[in-house]
Design a protein around this motif. Sequence first.
Motif, PDB file in Angstrom:
ATOM      1  N   ALA A 146       0.825  -1.212   0.000  1.00  0.00           N
ATOM      2  CA  ALA A 146       0.000   0.000   0.000  1.00  0.00           C
ATOM      3  C   ALA A 146       0.861   1.266   0.000  1.00  0.00           C
ATOM      4  CB  ALA A 146      -0.925  -0.005   1.217  1.00  0.00           C
ATOM      5  N   LEU A 147       1.937   1.240   0.754  1.00  0.00           N
ATOM      6  CA  LEU A 147       2.818   2.405   0.833  1.00  0.00           C
ATOM      7  C   LEU A 147       3.618   2.590  -0.454  1.00  0.00           C
ATOM      8  CD1 LEU A 147       4.093   1.922   4.481  1.00  0.00           C
ATOM      9  CD2 LEU A 147       2.886   3.955   3.643  1.00  0.00           C
ATOM     10  N   GLY A 148       4.014   1.495  -1.090  1.00  0.00           N
ATOM     11  CA  GLY A 148       4.804   1.592  -2.309  1.00  0.00           C
ATOM     12  C   GLY A 148       6.099   2.349  -2.064  1.00  0.00           C
ATOM     13  N   SER A 149       6.495   3.169  -3.025  1.00  0.00           N
ATOM     14  CA  SER A 149       7.740   3.936  -2.876  1.00  0.00           C
ATOM     15  C   SER A 149       7.639   4.955  -1.748  1.00  0.00           C
ATOM     16  CB  SER A 149       8.070   4.647  -4.188  1.00  0.00           C
ATOM     17  OG  SER A 149       7.101   5.653  -4.479  1.00  0.00           O
ATOM     18  N   ARG A 150       6.423   5.275  -1.326  1.00  0.00           N
ATOM     19  CA  ARG A 150       6.247   6.228  -0.221  1.00  0.00           C
ATOM     20  C   ARG A 150       6.921   5.713   1.054  1.00  0.00           C
ATOM     21  NH1 ARG A 150       1.344   6.743  -0.857  1.00  0.00           N
ATOM     22  NH2 ARG A 150       1.124   8.741  -1.907  1.00  0.00           N
ATOM     23  N   ALA A 151       7.026   4.400   1.215  1.00  0.00           N
ATOM     24  CA  ALA A 151       7.701   3.838   2.391  1.00  0.00           C
ATOM     25  C   ALA A 151       9.146   4.286   2.462  1.00  0.00           C
ATOM     26  CB  ALA A 151       7.635   2.306   2.351  1.00  0.00           C
ATOM     27  N   LEU A 152       9.728   4.572   1.307  1.00  0.00           N
ATOM     28  CA  LEU A 152      11.125   4.994   1.249  1.00  0.00           C
ATOM     29  C   LEU A 152      11.278   6.505   1.191  1.00  0.00           C
ATOM     30  CD1 LEU A 152      13.936   3.701   1.237  1.00  0.00           C
ATOM     31  CD2 LEU A 152      13.774   3.515  -1.245  1.00  0.00           C
ATOM     32  N   GLY A 153      10.154   7.233   1.029  1.00  0.00           N
ATOM     33  CA  GLY A 153      10.242   8.686   1.120  1.00  0.00           C
ATOM     34  C   GLY A 153       9.904   9.474  -0.128  1.00  0.00           C
ATOM     35  N   PHE A 154       9.396   8.811  -1.169  1.00  0.00           N
ATOM     36  CA  PHE A 154       9.011   9.569  -2.367  1.00  0.00           C
ATOM     37  C   PHE A 154       7.803   8.928  -3.020  1.00  0.00           C
ATOM     38  CE2 PHE A 154      12.107   6.406  -3.759  1.00  0.00           C
ATOM     39  CZ  PHE A 154      11.567   5.903  -4.935  1.00  0.00           C
ATOM     40  N   ASN A 155       7.102   9.714  -3.826  1.00  0.00           N
ATOM     41  CA  ASN A 155       5.936   9.238  -4.569  1.00  0.00           C
ATOM     42  C   ASN A 155       6.333   8.865  -5.986  1.00  0.00           C
ATOM     43  OD1 ASN A 155       3.892   9.542  -2.647  1.00  0.00           O
ATOM     44  ND2 ASN A 155       3.525  11.666  -3.190  1.00  0.00           N
ATOM     45  N   GLN A 156       5.682   7.872  -6.540  1.00  0.00           N
ATOM     46  CA  GLN A 156       5.807   7.598  -7.962  1.00  0.00           C
ATOM     47  C   GLN A 156       4.804   8.469  -8.700  1.00  0.00           C
ATOM     48  OE1 GLN A 156       5.089   3.360  -7.580  1.00  0.00           O
ATOM     49  NE2 GLN A 156       7.176   2.919  -8.206  1.00  0.00           N
ATOM     50  N   GLU A 157       5.273   9.181  -9.726  1.00  0.00           N
ATOM     51  CA  GLU A 157       4.396  10.085 -10.458  1.00  0.00           C
ATOM     52  C   GLU A 157       3.361   9.304 -11.266  1.00  0.00           C
ATOM     53  OE1 GLU A 157       4.203  13.102 -10.023  1.00  0.00           O
ATOM     54  OE2 GLU A 157       6.136  14.004  -9.613  1.00  0.00           O
ATOM     55  N   LEU A 158       2.130   9.792 -11.273  1.00  0.00           N
ATOM     56  CA  LEU A 158       1.093   9.183 -12.106  1.00  0.00           C
ATOM     57  C   LEU A 158       1.309   9.546 -13.567  1.00  0.00           C
ATOM     58  CD1 LEU A 158      -2.079   9.857  -9.934  1.00  0.00           C
ATOM     59  CD2 LEU A 158      -0.813   7.718 -10.182  1.00  0.00           C
ATOM     60  N   PHE A 159       1.638  10.799 -13.816  1.00  0.00           N
ATOM     61  CA  PHE A 159       1.874  11.272 -15.168  1.00  0.00           C
ATOM     62  C   PHE A 159       2.572  12.619 -15.061  1.00  0.00           C
ATOM     63  CE2 PHE A 159      -1.376  14.396 -14.589  1.00  0.00           C
ATOM     64  CZ  PHE A 159      -2.375  13.763 -13.883  1.00  0.00           C
ATOM     65  N   ASP A 160       3.082  13.088 -16.175  1.00  0.00           N
ATOM     66  CA  ASP A 160       3.737  14.392 -16.231  1.00  0.00           C
ATOM     67  C   ASP A 160       3.088  15.183 -17.353  1.00  0.00           C
ATOM     68  OD1 ASP A 160       5.336  16.610 -16.506  1.00  0.00           O
ATOM     69  OD2 ASP A 160       7.234  15.519 -16.419  1.00  0.00           O
ATOM     70  N   PRO A 161       2.378  16.275 -17.042  1.00  0.00           N
ATOM     71  CA  PRO A 161       1.696  17.041 -18.090  1.00  0.00           C
ATOM     72  C   PRO A 161       2.638  17.577 -19.155  1.00  0.00           C
ATOM     73  CG  PRO A 161       0.922  17.692 -15.921  1.00  0.00           C
ATOM     74  CD  PRO A 161       2.107  16.804 -15.702  1.00  0.00           C
ATOM     75  N   SER A 162       3.933  17.729 -18.824  1.00  0.00           N
ATOM     76  CA  SER A 162       4.880  18.238 -19.809  1.00  0.00           C
ATOM     77  C   SER A 162       5.150  17.223 -20.919  1.00  0.00           C
ATOM     78  CB  SER A 162       6.200  18.606 -19.130  1.00  0.00           C
ATOM     79  OG  SER A 162       6.853  17.448 -18.621  1.00  0.00           O
ATOM     80  N   GLU A 163       4.711  15.970 -20.723  1.00  0.00           N
ATOM     81  CA  GLU A 163       4.943  14.927 -21.717  1.00  0.00           C
ATOM     82  C   GLU A 163       3.749  14.751 -22.654  1.00  0.00           C
ATOM     83  OE1 GLU A 163       5.944  11.471 -19.513  1.00  0.00           O
ATOM     84  OE2 GLU A 163       7.934  12.195 -18.943  1.00  0.00           O
ATOM     85  N   SER A 164       2.880  15.739 -22.717  1.00  0.00           N
ATOM     86  CA  SER A 164       1.681  15.613 -23.547  1.00  0.00           C
ATOM     87  C   SER A 164       1.930  15.991 -25.003  1.00  0.00           C
ATOM     88  CB  SER A 164       0.565  16.500 -22.977  1.00  0.00           C
ATOM     89  OG  SER A 164       0.987  17.852 -22.904  1.00  0.00           O
ATOM     90  N   GLY A 165       3.191  16.053 -25.413  1.00  0.00           N
ATOM     91  CA  GLY A 165       3.509  16.350 -26.814  1.00  0.00           C
ATOM     92  C   GLY A 165       3.321  17.816 -27.130  1.00  0.00           C
ATOM     93  N   ASP A 166       2.816  18.083 -28.316  1.00  0.00           N
ATOM     94  CA  ASP A 166       2.641  19.464 -28.750  1.00  0.00           C
ATOM     95  C   ASP A 166       1.332  20.065 -28.255  1.00  0.00           C
ATOM     96  OD1 ASP A 166       5.024  19.315 -30.148  1.00  0.00           O
ATOM     97  OD2 ASP A 166       4.053  18.556 -31.970  1.00  0.00           O
ATOM     98  N   SER A 167       0.481  19.268 -27.633  1.00  0.00           N
ATOM     99  CA  SER A 167      -0.811  19.777 -27.201  1.00  0.00           C
ATOM    100  C   SER A 167      -0.664  20.691 -25.997  1.00  0.00           C
ATOM    101  CB  SER A 167      -1.727  18.612 -26.828  1.00  0.00           C
ATOM    102  OG  SER A 167      -1.931  17.769 -27.941  1.00  0.00           O
ATOM    103  N   THR A 168      -1.384  21.762 -25.979  1.00  0.00           N
ATOM    104  CA  THR A 168      -1.433  22.670 -24.846  1.00  0.00           C
ATOM    105  C   THR A 168      -2.671  22.354 -24.036  1.00  0.00           C
ATOM    106  OG1 THR A 168      -2.724  24.291 -26.048  1.00  0.00           O
ATOM    107  CG2 THR A 168      -0.322  24.471 -26.241  1.00  0.00           C
ATOM    108  N   PRO A 169      -2.768  22.816 -22.785  1.00  0.00           N
ATOM    109  CA  PRO A 169      -3.990  22.582 -22.012  1.00  0.00           C
ATOM    110  C   PRO A 169      -5.246  23.025 -22.745  1.00  0.00           C
ATOM    111  CG  PRO A 169      -2.252  23.370 -20.590  1.00  0.00           C
ATOM    112  CD  PRO A 169      -1.708  23.433 -21.993  1.00  0.00           C
ATOM    113  N   ALA A 170      -5.162  24.139 -23.473  1.00  0.00           N
ATOM    114  CA  ALA A 170      -6.341  24.602 -24.209  1.00  0.00           C
ATOM    115  C   ALA A 170      -6.738  23.591 -25.284  1.00  0.00           C
ATOM    116  CB  ALA A 170      -6.056  25.958 -24.852  1.00  0.00           C
ATOM    117  N   ASP A 171      -5.729  22.996 -25.948  1.00  0.00           N
ATOM    118  CA  ASP A 171      -6.007  21.999 -26.975  1.00  0.00           C
ATOM    119  C   ASP A 171      -6.685  20.771 -26.384  1.00  0.00           C
ATOM    120  OD1 ASP A 171      -4.729  23.597 -28.853  1.00  0.00           O
ATOM    121  OD2 ASP A 171      -2.774  22.692 -28.463  1.00  0.00           O
TER     122      ASP A 171
END
Length: 221
Positions: A146-171
Amino acid sequence: MATDAVPAPRTPLSRERVLRAAVELADEHGLRALTMRRLAEELGAEAMSLYYHVAKKEDVLDGIVDAVAREINEAVANISAPGWKAAVRQRILAAREVFLRHRWAPALFETRSSTSLAVLRYYDALVGLMRAGGFSYDLVHHSLHALGSRALGFNQELFDPSESGDSTPADLAGQLPNLVGMLSEIAHDDPDSTLGWCDDQEEFEFGLDLILDGLDRLLET
């Protein structure tokens, strides 16, 4: 009569010195800057001379994971708190402080194919705390999942919005209205508390407390 200055003796290379320099290089310039040639330059040595102390770059990466894990074990060694939940919480947050000093480390920890003995010692002590608090081995096992990587002190990222390619939030708003709505509202006021895109201290502690409170209720029943 002037005398020629005697140059200070060079500190001989050792595995410990090479790994310490590698950690410092990654801290200052990021993990991508850590090459054998750059490491040799930082040490004032020839690149080939490093191979007497580290077999290859993968050996360096394994070595600095171990170095950070040993630093974590030192940081948590003297933690004393009443009750298993407070002790586990303090231990995890102390480990997180070490990762905040070495922001490149979480991503590297996740890529290693073998687990450092220092990391295993950290988990062994964590299991010991929970066992002393009344957990069965079965519940400890579920807890670590249940703790996952949090047991060691950090979270695993679900996603990174900067990796959405050329699309902007408006797109993307028309295609992903709920996700874009959430991303447009959340903000990180303290970048120093962040290990990933959305891994800030408040979010980390929210998730940690949610899990620990749930485990505490399970333990009571």
